[in-house]
Write an enzyme that holds these catalytic residues in place. Structure first.
Site, PDB file in Angstrom:
ATOM      1  N   ASP A 182      67.733  61.048  25.196  1.00 36.38           N
ATOM      2  CA  ASP A 182      66.928  59.826  25.346  1.00 36.38           C
ATOM      3  C   ASP A 182      66.188  59.829  26.688  1.00 36.38           C
ATOM      4  OD1 ASP A 182      65.917  57.354  24.679  1.00 36.38           O
ATOM      5  OD2 ASP A 182      67.734  56.252  25.225  1.00 36.38           O
ATOM      6  N   GLY A 198      60.057  59.105  26.907  1.00 37.28           N
ATOM      7  CA  GLY A 198      58.959  58.155  27.040  1.00 37.28           C
ATOM      8  C   GLY A 198      59.013  57.425  28.373  1.00 37.28           C
ATOM      9  N   ARG A 199      60.209  56.981  28.705  1.00 40.83           N
ATOM     10  CA  ARG A 199      60.392  56.258  29.968  1.00 40.83           C
ATOM     11  C   ARG A 199      60.084  57.164  31.170  1.00 40.83           C
ATOM     12  NH1 ARG A 199      66.097  53.737  29.892  1.00 40.83           N
ATOM     13  NH2 ARG A 199      65.604  54.055  27.697  1.00 40.83           N
ATOM     14  N   TRP A 200      60.539  58.397  31.076  1.00 39.80           N
ATOM     15  CA  TRP A 200      60.277  59.371  32.142  1.00 39.80           C
ATOM     16  C   TRP A 200      58.770  59.589  32.302  1.00 39.80           C
ATOM     17  CZ3 TRP A 200      57.757  64.097  32.062  1.00 39.80           C
ATOM     18  CH2 TRP A 200      57.873  64.863  33.232  1.00 39.80           C
ATOM     19  N   GLU A 238      65.751  56.410  11.689  1.00 36.30           N
ATOM     20  CA  GLU A 238      65.044  55.221  12.210  1.00 36.30           C
ATOM     21  C   GLU A 238      63.733  55.588  12.904  1.00 36.30           C
ATOM     22  OE1 GLU A 238      68.477  55.613  12.734  1.00 36.30           O
ATOM     23  OE2 GLU A 238      68.915  54.200  11.127  1.00 36.30           O
ATOM     24  N   ASN A 239      63.603  56.834  13.340  1.00 34.66           N
ATOM     25  CA  ASN A 239      62.416  57.244  14.107  1.00 34.66           C
ATOM     26  C   ASN A 239      61.121  57.198  13.284  1.00 34.66           C
ATOM     27  OD1 ASN A 239      64.120  59.703  16.217  1.00 34.66           O
ATOM     28  ND2 ASN A 239      63.661  57.549  16.600  1.00 34.66           N
ATOM     29  N   LEU A 258      75.240  54.214  20.289  1.00 30.27           N
ATOM     30  CA  LEU A 258      75.395  55.442  19.506  1.00 30.27           C
ATOM     31  C   LEU A 258      74.202  55.702  18.589  1.00 30.27           C
ATOM     32  CD1 LEU A 258      79.170  55.430  18.574  1.00 30.27           C
ATOM     33  CD2 LEU A 258      77.977  57.039  20.060  1.00 30.27           C
TER      34      LEU A 258
END
Ligand code: V0D
Length: 233
Positions: free
Chosen positions: A12, A15-17, A59-60, A186
């Site tokens: 994970d 995107g944030r990075w 879910e992606n 999770l």
């Protein structure tokens, strides 16, 4: 526990990075691909038997179409860049999740990598692709029901037997689950398999999760006292 058999990672924070570095999300994913290689090579050097990485969840699909399209090109990019090295290191590629639903071009790339590395005997690099744990559990129940209907299984099934209906049937127990980027969830990953797994939720986003950090967290795991509900001698 003397040796790590199976490590799983929720990768994970790409995107944030990217955002934090003034880049777009896809640039984060691109750096993330190289890091899959870096961590896999390290895990192989550490004699870990199976490394399972969560590449794409059921879910992606809800993400923007352009991002999904981009993500589906990453397996080809990964193998174009690293297949030679994976073969040299005797690494075997496997998949959990469902091929059905994956765009045909991507599915072909995945199948080819699985086939080309099928006879390799080193570490297993196992990609969770179009994977969701509740879906896996549901499919396991359906397969079992069918076996009962066809007199291939009785009703007196135990946990060990039921585990054989899962996509991870051929793999050792998951010793350690690492999630990067600070989230404590999770996200529908390996729910059945993590009954005795140790968790490490680490702050580094995936692009900054170095092989050195990976080794450090694995060594921390090896220091932990795992009791499996019993009393350690
Ligand atoms: C983006 C961080 C390798 C997570 C890692 C389809 C998000 C980089 C693969 C890959 C992704 C998958 C299967 C395979 C070979 C490589 C990958 C996706 C995303 C989604 F056989 N990185 N990677 N797949 N990212």
């Amino acid at each position: 526990m003397e040796q790590l058999q199976h490590v799983a990672i929720i990768m994970d924070g790409n995107g944030r990075w990217a955002k934090a570095h003034g880049k777009v999300r896809t640039q984060g994913h691109l750096v993330g691909v190289d890091n899959v290689r870096n961590i896999a090579i390290k895990a192989n050097d550490m004699n870990i038997k199976v490394l399972t990485v969560y590449a794409f969840s059921t879910e992606n699909w809800k993400r923007p179409l352009e991002e999904v399209d981009y993500l589906m090109k990453l397996p080809a990019l990964f193998f174009n860049k690293f297949m030679k090295e994976l073969m040299e290191k005797n690494i075997k590629i496997t998949m959990i999740g469902e091929m059905e639903g994956i765009p045909q071009e991507t599915a072909k790339v995945l199948q080819r990598a699985i086939d080309e590395t099928a006879n390799n005997t080193g570490m297993i690099l196992n990609f969770a692709m179009n994977y969701g744990s509740r879906r896996e559990i549901t499919l396991a129940a359906k397969k079992y029901a069918l076996d009962v209907l066809n007199d291939k299984a009785g009703l007196d099934i135990d946990e060990k037997e039921f585990g054989k209906y899962f996509m991870t049937a051929d793999f050792p127990e998951v010793d350690l689950l690492i999630r990067t980027s600070g989230e404590l969830r999770l996200s529908n990953f390996l729910l059945w398999q993590i009954a005795y797994t140790e968790f490490m939720f680490v702050d580094e986003p995936w692009p900054e999760f170095t092989p050195e950090r990976f080794e450090y967290y694995c060594n921390e795991f090896l220091k932990r006292d795992r009791r499996f509900g019993g009393i350690k001698q």
